[in-house]
Scaffold this motif. Structure first.
Motif, PDB file in Angstrom:
ATOM      1  N   GLN A 118      -3.924  18.834 -15.334  1.00 30.50           N
ATOM      2  CA  GLN A 118      -3.575  19.274 -13.690  1.00 30.50           C
ATOM      3  C   GLN A 118      -4.551  18.560 -12.779  1.00 30.50           C
ATOM      4  OE1 GLN A 118      -3.047  23.519 -13.618  1.00 30.50           O
ATOM      5  NE2 GLN A 118      -0.984  23.549 -14.415  1.00 30.50           N
ATOM      6  N   SER A 119      -4.030  17.919 -11.930  1.00 32.07           N
ATOM      7  CA  SER A 119      -4.944  17.537 -10.842  1.00 32.07           C
ATOM      8  C   SER A 119      -4.704  17.745  -9.570  1.00 32.07           C
ATOM      9  CB  SER A 119      -5.002  15.874 -10.988  1.00 32.07           C
ATOM     10  OG  SER A 119      -4.017  15.157 -10.841  1.00 32.07           O
ATOM     11  N   HIS A 120      -5.491  17.685  -8.581  1.00 34.67           N
ATOM     12  CA  HIS A 120      -5.296  18.158  -7.007  1.00 34.67           C
ATOM     13  C   HIS A 120      -6.160  17.257  -6.060  1.00 34.67           C
ATOM     14  CE1 HIS A 120      -2.931  21.789  -8.292  1.00 34.67           C
ATOM     15  NE2 HIS A 120      -4.107  22.104  -9.050  1.00 34.67           N
ATOM     16  N   ALA A 121      -5.477  16.964  -5.244  1.00 30.68           N
ATOM     17  CA  ALA A 121      -6.205  16.202  -4.208  1.00 30.68           C
ATOM     18  C   ALA A 121      -5.433  16.394  -2.808  1.00 30.68           C
ATOM     19  CB  ALA A 121      -6.231  14.693  -4.497  1.00 30.68           C
ATOM     20  N   ARG A 138       0.938  -1.084   0.153  1.00 32.63           N
ATOM     21  CA  ARG A 138      -0.111   0.023   0.108  1.00 32.63           C
ATOM     22  C   ARG A 138       0.849   1.223  -0.042  1.00 32.63           C
ATOM     23  NH1 ARG A 138      -2.394   2.267   5.249  1.00 32.63           N
ATOM     24  NH2 ARG A 138      -3.630   3.821   4.554  1.00 32.63           N
ATOM     25  N   VAL A 139       0.504   2.364  -0.575  1.00 36.08           N
ATOM     26  CA  VAL A 139       1.147   3.656  -0.767  1.00 36.08           C
ATOM     27  C   VAL A 139       0.172   4.657  -0.282  1.00 36.08           C
ATOM     28  CG1 VAL A 139       2.323   5.264  -2.190  1.00 36.08           C
ATOM     29  CG2 VAL A 139       2.826   2.586  -2.420  1.00 36.08           C
ATOM     30  N   LEU A 140       0.533   5.382   0.502  1.00 37.58           N
ATOM     31  CA  LEU A 140      -0.622   6.745   0.966  1.00 37.58           C
ATOM     32  C   LEU A 140       0.124   7.848   0.686  1.00 37.58           C
ATOM     33  CD1 LEU A 140      -3.073   7.515   2.404  1.00 37.58           C
ATOM     34  CD2 LEU A 140      -1.878   7.538   4.524  1.00 37.58           C
ATOM     35  N   VAL A 141      -0.526   8.729  -0.141  1.00 38.74           N
ATOM     36  CA  VAL A 141       0.158  10.039  -0.638  1.00 38.74           C
ATOM     37  C   VAL A 141      -0.714  11.148   0.227  1.00 38.74           C
ATOM     38  CG1 VAL A 141       1.061  11.747  -2.354  1.00 38.74           C
ATOM     39  CG2 VAL A 141       1.112   8.991  -2.557  1.00 38.74           C
ATOM     40  N   GLU A 142      -0.056  11.947   0.754  1.00 35.61           N
ATOM     41  CA  GLU A 142      -1.047  13.146   1.684  1.00 35.61           C
ATOM     42  C   GLU A 142      -0.539  14.582   1.274  1.00 35.61           C
ATOM     43  OE1 GLU A 142      -2.115  10.938   5.718  1.00 35.61           O
ATOM     44  OE2 GLU A 142       0.029  10.635   5.247  1.00 35.61           O
ATOM     45  N   GLY A 143      -1.373  15.334   1.374  1.00 32.55           N
ATOM     46  CA  GLY A 143      -1.450  16.870   1.331  1.00 32.55           C
ATOM     47  C   GLY A 143      -0.786  17.378   0.006  1.00 32.55           C
ATOM     48  N   ASN A 144      -1.553  18.117  -0.501  1.00 37.31           N
ATOM     49  CA  ASN A 144      -1.301  19.063  -1.679  1.00 37.31           C
ATOM     50  C   ASN A 144      -0.938  18.409  -2.757  1.00 37.31           C
ATOM     51  OD1 ASN A 144      -1.922  21.472  -0.139  1.00 37.31           O
ATOM     52  ND2 ASN A 144       0.096  21.378   0.743  1.00 37.31           N
ATOM     53  N   ILE A 145      -1.333  17.329  -3.214  1.00 38.04           N
ATOM     54  CA  ILE A 145      -1.226  16.128  -4.343  1.00 38.04           C
ATOM     55  C   ILE A 145      -1.738  17.087  -5.475  1.00 38.04           C
ATOM     56  CG2 ILE A 145      -1.418  14.124  -5.400  1.00 38.04           C
ATOM     57  CD1 ILE A 145      -2.600  12.949  -2.597  1.00 38.04           C
ATOM     58  N   SER A 146      -0.520  17.172  -6.430  1.00 34.72           N
ATOM     59  CA  SER A 146      -0.724  17.927  -7.538  1.00 34.72           C
ATOM     60  C   SER A 146       0.045  17.189  -8.632  1.00 34.72           C
ATOM     61  CB  SER A 146      -0.317  19.233  -7.634  1.00 34.72           C
ATOM     62  OG  SER A 146       1.070  19.414  -7.244  1.00 34.72           O
ATOM     63  N   THR A 147      -0.568  16.961  -9.771  1.00 32.86           N
ATOM     64  CA  THR A 147      -0.120  16.150 -10.989  1.00 32.86           C
ATOM     65  C   THR A 147      -0.366  17.322 -12.230  1.00 32.86           C
ATOM     66  OG1 THR A 147      -2.059  15.086 -11.634  1.00 32.86           O
ATOM     67  CG2 THR A 147      -0.680  14.134 -10.099  1.00 32.86           C
ATOM     68  N   THR A 148       0.853  16.940 -13.212  1.00 34.93           N
ATOM     69  CA  THR A 148       0.638  17.913 -14.447  1.00 34.93           C
ATOM     70  C   THR A 148       1.250  16.882 -15.641  1.00 34.93           C
ATOM     71  OG1 THR A 148       1.312  20.029 -13.345  1.00 34.93           O
ATOM     72  CG2 THR A 148       1.419  19.935 -15.753  1.00 34.93           C
ATOM     73  N   HIS A 196     -11.342  16.943  -1.894  1.00 31.86           N
ATOM     74  CA  HIS A 196     -11.072  17.769  -3.132  1.00 31.86           C
ATOM     75  C   HIS A 196     -10.356  17.587  -4.133  1.00 31.86           C
ATOM     76  CE1 HIS A 196     -11.589  19.845   1.233  1.00 31.86           C
ATOM     77  NE2 HIS A 196     -12.612  20.487   0.325  1.00 31.86           N
ATOM     78  N   VAL A 197     -11.035  16.403  -4.780  1.00 28.07           N
ATOM     79  CA  VAL A 197     -10.173  15.924  -6.115  1.00 28.07           C
ATOM     80  C   VAL A 197     -10.766  17.043  -7.142  1.00 28.07           C
ATOM     81  CG1 VAL A 197     -10.019  14.302  -7.830  1.00 28.07           C
ATOM     82  CG2 VAL A 197     -10.342  13.451  -5.235  1.00 28.07           C
ATOM     83  N   HIS A 198      -9.726  17.330  -8.073  1.00 23.28           N
ATOM     84  CA  HIS A 198      -9.975  18.315  -8.933  1.00 23.28           C
ATOM     85  C   HIS A 198      -8.827  17.887 -10.146  1.00 23.28           C
ATOM     86  CE1 HIS A 198     -10.655  22.377 -10.724  1.00 23.28           C
ATOM     87  NE2 HIS A 198      -9.430  22.447 -11.118  1.00 23.28           N
ATOM     88  N   VAL A 199      -9.558  17.912 -11.218  1.00 25.43           N
ATOM     89  CA  VAL A 199      -8.828  17.219 -12.588  1.00 25.43           C
ATOM     90  C   VAL A 199      -9.265  18.656 -13.463  1.00 25.43           C
ATOM     91  CG1 VAL A 199      -8.585  15.732 -14.232  1.00 25.43           C
ATOM     92  CG2 VAL A 199      -9.277  15.002 -12.083  1.00 25.43           C
TER      93      VAL A 199
END
Length: 787
Positions: free
Chosen positions: A286-289, A258-268, A311-314
């Motif tokens: 761009q995505s944020h979560a 398992r992998v847990l990614v936290e805090g201000n996740i953003s992808t481009t 607050h998942v945003h793509v």
């Protein structure tokens, strides 16, 4: 989508590299065991160099299996400073179950008996190799082949045999078949078994999709078995990923569970232009979560599920902007980490907006902004990265936003919304030049379309199902409703427009609703059927085409009217009709309007329902035609004549009639034909008897009664034996009297010849002619003399 499969695979590869650092902790454990060997040396040495050993080897076992072996070419211990040196050292760690064959080797190591520190003098090499066959093989067996070794290199490593801690401020380099990298500074805690990567963590992933992972800080723990990276940053040619923290949870076999990614996740993610020939702007996703979680198949390092939450945003930019929001998104994978399904929940919203350049084009040619919302949406993915299908859960709606065309209104444009709802939507996606877009949506049951403009009543249409087709460049091309379609414009009952059909197609670009399949429209007491009906949902204008039949049934009697004054329904047939909310309708193509026996026929008829007025337009080949009746004449004794006069037919290029005035105005080549006479003129005004009076005369069943007729301009009257000409004619129907003036007027018959005067009065039923003259214009009679 924001989580491409190749990105997840890169993260997994990075995880494998980080795992090598965990095994590095085993090195420190091996070094602590090696110090036990050094502790036995002081009792055997002399003054300066107590002992020199060649080919030294030491092993440690648990009574069943060897845990590790330490080999060195020689060992030297110095009495004065209490230090010992080991040269050409090689340490092999087998693990408690002999499933490992990890090697730690270097040229020179030093032991300080006073401080308990074991220090590497120079470079230290570490090879980490799994050896599953060692469990059933003889003790200390060498693997038949070294599969995918992980190699680490550092220097100046210091291990303290008393505390069990180890550290170096030097750079640690590591390399695997899939990646290589480094970190600066390592600390190992013997009591907590925590390995800390101090700073500048850098991983370079190789393969078909190379990538780089950087992190500011990292820790590796044994209980629980976790790897934590602070502020990780993944970068590759197609995009980047950032977060505040990433935690990798490991199994006992060092597989990622398992992998847990936290805090201000953003992808481009960067995409290629959808049409290089047109030099379009490349898209960017761009995505944020707040949080992302990745679950793997136990023991296989294969991604099974990914969950983004908070607050998942793509957002995808380019020729159009596509934005998606949700509280939570679940990504399901199959096979070798191939994305198959996405489940978005908690106020899901998908919206697409047109670019600034598109907003400057006309509404008819540009896409509209649209938004799809639902409590949950399930997406199906093909080939791991191609969206194919979407299905909403719960009450869903599509909102189309646009402004009125500035070319059609002088006022400031008003924002308009078209809202499409249904119990469930099924969406299909398409690939247009590498850009995946929503191609179509099917909604059922309980489909509903609402047009909303501020300050105006909503226009609503309902049906069993609805199908929306989307434009490749963004926006909606058309929306089709099927099954029991019903439409209402929400106006007051007196002006309300309603429609029914089997099918209706709505195009947002021109806001036109087209009804087919026995369409029927009702507007303020008027009901129309035709082959097809088009309704402009912005203006409320309706156009019926093909076999048009209208009936105005909500009719009240108007005693002071004439042609259209009774309470009987008014009927109209034509090839097409255009109806407006003002209460007027234009009928074109063999139009025919009638009430009782009153009939108007023309190529086009405009009818005002509220004022009961008519404007009919004809042509030379097809003039306007109406019928009016003459009143019943009384005999000399006052009794009604046995002969009922026939109707008078009046034709012309144009007719204007208002029932309140009881006057029918004809223009252009007007011809009136009655019993035993024909009259033609440029214009004719026919004044009719009031409906109440006609009812008293018991002639309501016939056409409207003519009171008098005034013809002007090139008047010509023809009877069986005579002809009259003048400029103005007044015909009084009650006494069959013609009064002809202007020209001067003249009358000719075979018996009396031609008579000219200022005014000629003659009667239709006898040969009497009354001629009036003036001094300046005496009566002239011209008689033909036979020779």
């Amino acid at each position: 989508m924001p989580l491409k499969v190749y990105r997840l695979r890169r993260i997994l590869a990075a995880t494998a590299v980080i795992l090598t650092l965990v095994v590095a902790g085993m090195y420190f454990y091996a070094r602590s065991k090696a110090t036990n060997v050094l502790n036995t040396i002081p009792g055997k040495i002399g003054y300066d160099i107590k002992q020199t050993a060649k080919g030294f080897q030491f092993s440690k076992s648990d009574g069943k299996r060897t845990l590790f072996t330490v080999e060195a070419s020689d060992i030297k211990e110095f009495k004065l400073n209490g230090k010992a040196e080991l040269h050409n050292v090689n340490i092999v760690l087998y693990g408690r179950d002999s499933s490992r064959y990890d090697q730690i080797y270097g040229d020179d190591f030093a032991f300080n008996q006073k401080t308990g520190d074991v220090s590497a003098m120079g470079d230290v090499q570490i090879d980490l190799v799994a050896n599953p066959a060692g469990i059933v093989s003889p003790d200390q067996s060498t693997p038949k082949e070294l599969k995918n070794p992980i190699h680490l290199k550092t220097r100046d490593l210091v291990f303290n045999k008393d505390s069990g801690n180890a550290s170096t401020n030097a750079r640690v380099e590591f390399q695997t078949p899939q990646a290589k990298g480094w970190a600066v500074g390592v600390q190992y805690s013997g009591k907590t078994n925590v390995l800390t990567l101090a700073s500048q963590i850098h991983l370079e992933l190789t393969g078909a999709h190379p990538a780089i992972i950087d992190a500011e800080h990292g820790t590796l723990t044994n209980d629980p078995r976790e790897i934590v990276l602070d502020h990780p940053h993944l970068e590759q040619q197609t995009g980047t990923v950032r977060a505040d923290r990433a935690t990798f949870y490991l199994s006992q076999q060092n597989h990622v569970d398992r992998v847990l990614v936290e805090g201000n996740i953003s992808t481009t993610a960067h995409g290629a232009s959808t049409s290089p020939a047109r030099k379009e702007q490349p898209s960017e996703i761009q995505s944020h979560a707040d949080q992302a979680e990745f679950l793997f198949v136990p023991g296989e390092d294969v991604l099974r599920t990914a969950i983004m939450s908070g607050h998942v945003h793509v957002e995808e930019t380019g020729a159009q902007t596509l934005v998606g929001d949700a509280g939570r998104m679940v990504f399901d994978f199959a096979g070798q980490s191939e994305l198959r399904r996405v489940h978005a929940v908690d106020a899901v919203r998908l919206r697409e907006t047109k670019s600034t350049s598109q907003r400057n084009t006309s509404i008819a040619s540009s896409p509209q902004d649209f938004e799809l919302t639902a409590p949950a949406i399930d997406f199906t993915v093909a080939h791991g990265n191609t969206l194919k299908h979407a299905e909403t859960q719960g009450a869903a709606q599509i909102t189309i936003a646009q402004t009125q065309d500035l070319a059609t209104t002088k006022a400031a444009p008003q924002p308009q919304q078209t809202i499409v709802t249904a119990a469930k939507f099924h969406g299909e996606f398409s690939d247009a030049g590498g850009h995946h877009h929503l191609a179509s949506v099917h909604g059922s049951p309980d489909a509903r379309i609402v047009n909303a403009v501020a300050g105006k009543a909503d226009r609503v249409s309902t049906s069993e199902s609805v199908d929306a087709v989307f434009l490749p460049q963004g926006g909606i091309d058309s929306v089709t409703q099927s099954g029991n379609v019903a439409y209402v414009d929400g106006q007051d009952p007196a002006t309300r427009m309603q429609a029914w059909a089997k099918s209706a197609r709505y195009t947002p670009s021109d806001q036109m609703l087209v009804l087919t399949g026995n369409p029927r429209i009702a507007n303020g007491g008027m009901e129309t059927t035709s082959t097809r009906i088009r309704i402009n949902r912005a203006s409320g204008e309706a156009v019926a085409e093909g076999d048009v039949k209208s009936t105005y049934s909500d009719i009240k009697e108007q005693p002071n009217g004439a042609l259209l004054a009774s309470a009987s329904p008014i009927h109209v047939t034509a090839q097409s009709m255009t109806a407006r909310n003002s209460g007027t309708a234009l009928y074109s193509g063999k139009a025919r309007l009638w009430q009782d026996a009153n009939v108007i026929e023309a190529p086009s008829i405009q009818f005002d329902r509220d004022h009961r007025s008519v404007t009919a337009q004809g042509t030379t080949m097809q003039p306007v035609q109406t019928m009016v009746a003459e009143p019943i004449k009384s005999g000399a004794a006052g009794a009604e004549s046995a002969a009922v006069p026939g109707p008078i037919s009046i034709t012309g290029l144009k007719l204007t009639y208002a029932d309140s005035e009881r006057k029918a105005h004809y223009e252009g080549g007007v011809v009136a034909k009655g019993l035993a006479f024909t009259a033609s003129a440029t214009t004719v005004d026919a004044f009719l008897v009031a409906h109440s009076q006609a009812s008293a005369n018991k002639t309501v069943a016939g056409p409207g009664q003519l009171d008098r007729m005034v013809a002007q301009g090139n008047v010509l009257i023809q009877q069986t034996n005579r002809r009259a000409e003048g400029q103005k004619l007044v015909y009084t129907a009650a006494d069959d009297k013609f009064v002809l003036t202007g020209g001067p007027p003249s009358i000719f018959d075979a018996e009396h010849g031609k008579i000219t005067g200022v005014s000629l009065t003659f009667f239709r039923r006898d040969d009497r002619v009354l001629v009036e003259g003036e001094a300046s214009s005496p009566v002239v009679t011209t008689t033909r003399v036979a020779r």
